[in-house]
Design a protein around this motif. Structure first.
Motif, PDB file in Angstrom:
ATOM      1  N   CYS A   1       0.857  -1.180   0.000  1.00 44.05           N
ATOM      2  CA  CYS A   1       0.000   0.000   0.000  1.00 44.05           C
ATOM      3  C   CYS A   1       0.895   1.232   0.000  1.00 44.05           C
ATOM      4  O   CYS A   1       1.523   1.553   1.015  1.00 44.05           O
TER       5      CYS A   1
ATOM      6  N   PHE B   1      -1.549  -1.256  -4.296  1.00 40.54           N
ATOM      7  CA  PHE B   1      -2.557  -0.222  -4.078  1.00 40.54           C
ATOM      8  C   PHE B   1      -1.895   1.153  -4.083  1.00 40.54           C
ATOM      9  O   PHE B   1      -0.999   1.424  -3.286  1.00 40.54           O
TER      10      PHE B   1
ATOM     11  N   PHE C   1      -7.287   4.513  -1.285  1.00 38.80           N
ATOM     12  CA  PHE C   1      -7.536   3.286  -0.533  1.00 38.80           C
ATOM     13  C   PHE C   1      -9.011   3.109  -0.168  1.00 38.80           C
ATOM     14  O   PHE C   1      -9.527   1.991  -0.197  1.00 38.80           O
TER      15      PHE C   1
ATOM     16  N   THR D   1      -5.166   1.134   6.342  1.00 36.20           N
ATOM     17  CA  THR D   1      -4.503  -0.081   5.871  1.00 36.20           C
ATOM     18  C   THR D   1      -4.413  -1.120   6.980  1.00 36.20           C
ATOM     19  O   THR D   1      -4.703  -2.309   6.762  1.00 36.20           O
TER      20      THR D   1
END
Length: 248
Positions: A83, A108, A160, A188
């Motif tokens: 991420c 991501f 996200f 996250t």
């Protein structure tokens, strides 16, 4: 290290020039600068390959490779998630190190620079809003150079809060968090912790660099007293910070 000695946010080089450069040029200029630096370094493969594509310290890169090897040896199932991808250096490195396991790789990123900061990030973080713009094209470039099977890789392009709910991932072996600010780090951790397999690991790139990231991780650890934040590498070497999920 005493937490009070950590930075609230990194110092920004070329801050005056940044305002004059279109953000879409940042990945190109960053890659050019790092390729010049690479001429004076003696790095082994694959670290020499990924150097122009990542900002992570060599110690943190080496630990990601080590973790991939440990997960394979311990037969921990699950995907690798990153991420905050930027130009793809660390994600390609993890994909390379896990090639024998053929693990799925999920990336991501919005590739629009850092989002709006929150109060938890502190005033110094504001100068980074919209900065550190990565490039999906450069991600594909380093994945190609390291000969990563594209069938293993899924790119989730967007913020996200938009992409996490749509992602069909139910087993995670390794989660690499490199999203700097409080809110994306908190999101996250809360999203993927429950899918992390026993024995799986979370590595956090920005714990010592950004106040907001550090606060999100510390709050997460307070909620999970059974966990501890571990480090790899000598202090001051760009050491890696990571959390290992206990085996059941």
């Amino acid at each position: 290290m005493d937490p009070s000695l950590y930075e609230t946010a990194p110092k920004q080089s070329f801050s005056g020039i940044r305002k004059l450069i279109p953000k879409r040029m940042q990945p190109i200029l960053r890659g050019f600068r790092k390729r010049r630096q690479l001429r004076h370094l003696k790095l082994d493969f694959p670290y020499n390959m990924v150097f122009p594509f990542t900002q992570a310290s060599l110690t943190r890169q080496q630990h990601l490779v080590k973790l991939c090897q440990e997960l394979s040896e311990n037969k921990i199932e699950g995907a690798i998630i990153e991420c905050g991808v930027l130009d793809g250096g660390t994600s390609a490195l993890m994909a390379w190190a896990s090639a024998a396991d053929n693990r799925p790789i999920h990336l991501f990123d919005a590739w629009e620079g850092l989002p709006k900061s929150a109060p938890e990030d502190g005033m110094d973080a504001r100068k980074w809003e919209g900065q550190v713009v990565g490039s999906p094209k450069r991600v594909n470039q380093i994945f190609t150079q390291l000969k990563i099977d594209p069938k293993r890789v899924t790119i989730h392009h967007g913020w996200f809060n938009e992409t996490f709910p749509k992602a069909d991932i139910n087993r995670v072996a390794l989660l690499h968090i490199d999203c700097d600010f409080f809110e994306p780090t908190e999101l996250t951790l809360s999203r993927w912790w429950h899918f992390l397999m026993p024995g799986g690991v979370i590595q956090i790139d920005d714990y010592s660099a950004y106040q907001g990231c550090r606060k999100a991780v510390d709050e997460f650890l307070n909620e999970h007293p059974e966990l501890k934040l571990e480090t790899f590498g000598p202090e001051g070497s760009g050491e890696a910070y990571f959390i290992r999920k206990p085996k059941e």
